[in-house]
Write a protein that holds these residues in place. Sequence first.
Motif, PDB file in Angstrom:
ATOM      1  N   GLY B  36       7.109   0.214   3.171  1.00 39.17           N
ATOM      2  CA  GLY B  36       5.933  -0.638   3.341  1.00 39.17           C
ATOM      3  C   GLY B  36       5.527  -1.301   2.039  1.00 39.17           C
ATOM      4  N   VAL B  40       5.249  -5.307   1.037  1.00 40.93           N
ATOM      5  CA  VAL B  40       4.089  -5.960   0.426  1.00 40.93           C
ATOM      6  C   VAL B  40       4.517  -6.773  -0.787  1.00 40.93           C
ATOM      7  CG1 VAL B  40       1.919  -5.532  -0.770  1.00 40.93           C
ATOM      8  CG2 VAL B  40       2.459  -4.272   1.289  1.00 40.93           C
ATOM      9  N   VAL B  63       4.611  -4.999   7.474  1.00 42.91           N
ATOM     10  CA  VAL B  63       3.777  -3.885   7.003  1.00 42.91           C
ATOM     11  C   VAL B  63       2.974  -3.314   8.161  1.00 42.91           C
ATOM     12  CG1 VAL B  63       2.063  -3.208   5.314  1.00 42.91           C
ATOM     13  CG2 VAL B  63       3.649  -5.027   4.790  1.00 42.91           C
ATOM     14  N   THR B  67       6.600  -0.923   9.724  1.00 41.10           N
ATOM     15  CA  THR B  67       6.407   0.323   8.986  1.00 41.10           C
ATOM     16  C   THR B  67       5.631   1.335   9.824  1.00 41.10           C
ATOM     17  OG1 THR B  67       6.330  -1.015   6.997  1.00 41.10           O
ATOM     18  CG2 THR B  67       5.617   1.247   6.804  1.00 41.10           C
TER      19      THR B  67
END
Lengths: 102, 195
Positions: B36, B40, B63, B67
Amino acid sequence: MVPLPYVLGLAALLFSLGLYGVLTQRNAVRILMAIELMLNSVNLNLVGFARYLEPDRPGGQLFAIFVMTVAAAEVAVALAIILVIAHRRDDVDIDKINLLKW
Amino acid sequence: MSLDLISFIVLGIITLVSGYLVVASANLMHAALFLGLSFVGVAGIYLVLGAEFLAAAQILIYVGAITTLIVFGIMVSNLQDLKAGGRGVWARVVRNLASFRRGLVPLVAAAGFAILMLVIYRQSLWPAEAPPASGSNLATVGRLLFTEYVVPFEIASVILLAAVLGAVALSRRDDQPPAGSTGQAAPAAERKEGR
């Protein structure tokens, strides 16, 4: 402004990390994560080229969106398969999953 | 050194380090969370490259959804990480050096690919700096998505529908174990129920 080779180099490094993970890991979930890393690096390449070659018609960004869609579909189906295998066998070692039906 | 370049380098280091930890971390849950973080970082690089819509989509899809899905899958299925041997990836590499499939060959393949690509990128000619895009990125992407790329867009929606149906059909829990496989399926099912 970021030079294009920097973006491509970062994507190449990220791709080789994912490649190494796919080739060496035995846990199916972790292989899935490594595949996601590789898909992300491909998206980085697409966005970088879109920024440099045709900033006003970013076709690369659209391809990245489609890659994201396919990646989401792939993760959903792959995790469902892995969960089924884990429920049946309590094990997701891909070296031991060598039968189509058991 | 411009602000763009500095933020690109910082985000790139974050992405690479967390990508390395996805492969190297001993704990499966830690690997998912580092995945994750790597997403980002990639979203930040999209912002640096002027792809605002893609950065938002990356945060939302990768994300927020992928994830979470992986973490959820790990927690639901109670998967234990396989004992890969050694704490880190280098201990594993050294231990497996003799083995063909997990030792030298993947290392040479991955490192060779990275080195080859970096050498090619270094020796190539690259286009000069392009002017930043005129107009908002969101409007451009939206217009392209619904004019020129409308067929792939519709196909993508069909793919998503098929994936949803496939995932639901696969993960549906059968109350009656299928005939013929009771011998192996029953003990696992009982163990799940007893938990």
